[in-house]
Write a protein that holds these residues in place. Sequence first.
Motif, PDB file in Angstrom:
ATOM      1  N   SER A   1      -2.341   1.971   0.285  1.00 30.44           N
ATOM      2  CA  SER A   1      -2.704   1.617   1.650  1.00 30.44           C
ATOM      3  C   SER A   1      -2.254   0.186   1.945  1.00 30.44           C
ATOM      4  O   SER A   1      -2.225  -0.665   1.045  1.00 30.44           O
ATOM      5  N   PRO A   2      -1.893  -0.112   3.196  1.00 34.90           N
ATOM      6  CA  PRO A   2      -1.546  -1.493   3.552  1.00 34.90           C
ATOM      7  C   PRO A   2      -2.766  -2.403   3.663  1.00 34.90           C
ATOM      8  O   PRO A   2      -2.618  -3.623   3.825  1.00 34.90           O
ATOM      9  N   GLU A   3      -3.981  -1.828   3.578  1.00 31.78           N
ATOM     10  CA  GLU A   3      -5.195  -2.647   3.655  1.00 31.78           C
ATOM     11  C   GLU A   3      -5.384  -3.462   2.375  1.00 31.78           C
ATOM     12  O   GLU A   3      -4.923  -3.086   1.295  1.00 31.78           O
ATOM     13  N   ARG A   4      -6.112  -4.583   2.501  1.00 32.30           N
ATOM     14  CA  ARG A   4      -6.342  -5.444   1.325  1.00 32.30           C
ATOM     15  C   ARG A   4      -7.286  -4.804   0.322  1.00 32.30           C
ATOM     16  O   ARG A   4      -7.168  -5.005  -0.886  1.00 32.30           O
ATOM     17  N   VAL A   5      -8.248  -4.044   0.825  1.00 34.72           N
ATOM     18  CA  VAL A   5      -9.173  -3.322  -0.057  1.00 34.72           C
ATOM     19  C   VAL A   5      -8.746  -1.859  -0.053  1.00 34.72           C
ATOM     20  O   VAL A   5      -8.754  -1.202   0.986  1.00 34.72           O
ATOM     21  N   ARG A   6      -8.353  -1.355  -1.214  1.00 33.52           N
ATOM     22  CA  ARG A   6      -7.816  -0.003  -1.285  1.00 33.52           C
ATOM     23  C   ARG A   6      -8.059   0.605  -2.653  1.00 33.52           C
ATOM     24  O   ARG A   6      -8.308  -0.102  -3.628  1.00 33.52           O
ATOM     25  N   LEU A   7      -7.963   1.912  -2.690  1.00 32.80           N
ATOM     26  CA  LEU A   7      -8.081   2.655  -3.944  1.00 32.80           C
ATOM     27  C   LEU A   7      -6.709   3.132  -4.376  1.00 32.80           C
ATOM     28  O   LEU A   7      -5.932   3.634  -3.559  1.00 32.80           O
ATOM     29  N   SER A   8      -6.398   3.006  -5.658  1.00 33.22           N
ATOM     30  CA  SER A   8      -5.132   3.492  -6.183  1.00 33.22           C
ATOM     31  C   SER A   8      -5.392   4.423  -7.360  1.00 33.22           C
ATOM     32  O   SER A   8      -6.315   4.201  -8.142  1.00 33.22           O
ATOM     33  N   ILE A   9      -4.569   5.447  -7.471  1.00 33.94           N
ATOM     34  CA  ILE A   9      -4.632   6.379  -8.592  1.00 33.94           C
ATOM     35  C   ILE A   9      -3.383   6.154  -9.441  1.00 33.94           C
ATOM     36  O   ILE A   9      -2.264   6.175  -8.921  1.00 33.94           O
ATOM     37  N   GLU A  10      -3.553   5.936 -10.712  1.00 33.22           N
ATOM     38  CA  GLU A  10      -2.437   5.598 -11.584  1.00 33.22           C
ATOM     39  C   GLU A  10      -1.447   6.763 -11.714  1.00 33.22           C
ATOM     40  O   GLU A  10      -1.831   7.894 -12.004  1.00 33.22           O
ATOM     41  N   VAL A  11      -0.161   6.456 -11.482  1.00 31.50           N
ATOM     42  CA  VAL A  11       0.877   7.454 -11.699  1.00 31.50           C
ATOM     43  C   VAL A  11       0.942   7.776 -13.195  1.00 31.50           C
ATOM     44  O   VAL A  11       0.939   6.878 -14.039  1.00 31.50           O
TER      45      VAL A  11
END
Length: 249
Positions: free
Chosen positions: A123-133
């Motif tokens: 996400s372009p937001e500063r607070v975001r969730l990411s799932i590891e590739v």
Amino acid sequence: MPAAPDYPVPALEKGLDILEALAAASVPQSLSELATHMKRSSSELFRMLACLEQRGYVAREGVSGKFSLTLKLYALAHIHSTRDKLLQAARPPLEALTEQIRQSCHLSVLERGHLLVIAQQDSPERVRLSIEVGGEFDAAHTASGRLLLSHLSEQERAPWIRTLPKAGKKQFEKKLKEIRNAGFSSAESETVEGVRDIAVLVGNPSAGVMAALAVTRLVRRGEPVSDQVLLRAMLTASTKISESLGLSP
């Protein structure tokens, strides 16, 4: 997706019609059978078939003289792996999706008994969730995994079903049927509290190509995007990816 410009190329269209007719036929076809099926004259198709035979796309049986496809189209289609093509097709729609919904998204497939994440767009937001590739998850316990399992045949998903407690198998099968009928999968995350997973299908199971496009949604105060708006945006992205692969969603 904007419509492609209409520039008729009759000779090319005729050649493609022949390839598609031979692909759809269960047995080799004679020149007259092809002409009847395609509603064209034999003289129209003769030179085109000769060219396709010379280039190695069709072959003629020695005794009957009937035509069938060779494996050349298959070989051309597999010069690059299916996953490479999927990732290439997915990149622009995933970037556009994150800009629109301001949430991260990821793409997953079923592999070796697990749900495997093959792409992630932040996400372009500063607070975001990411799932590891490269991350692997239990397919039965994720929205993406359940979506993909719901589109497998009973025989294909049997290995996953066998790992479930006996008492829960019937309920799980019922849940998969509901997901398939709905066309998407959503649930509270089973790994992170306070987030909701939504997944839609990419590709076409009947073509043997499918993945799950998912958003693990962080709900922000005052956020105007509803689940319905989010789902529509995800379905638009999944359709664009599928169409880029030449597949009907």
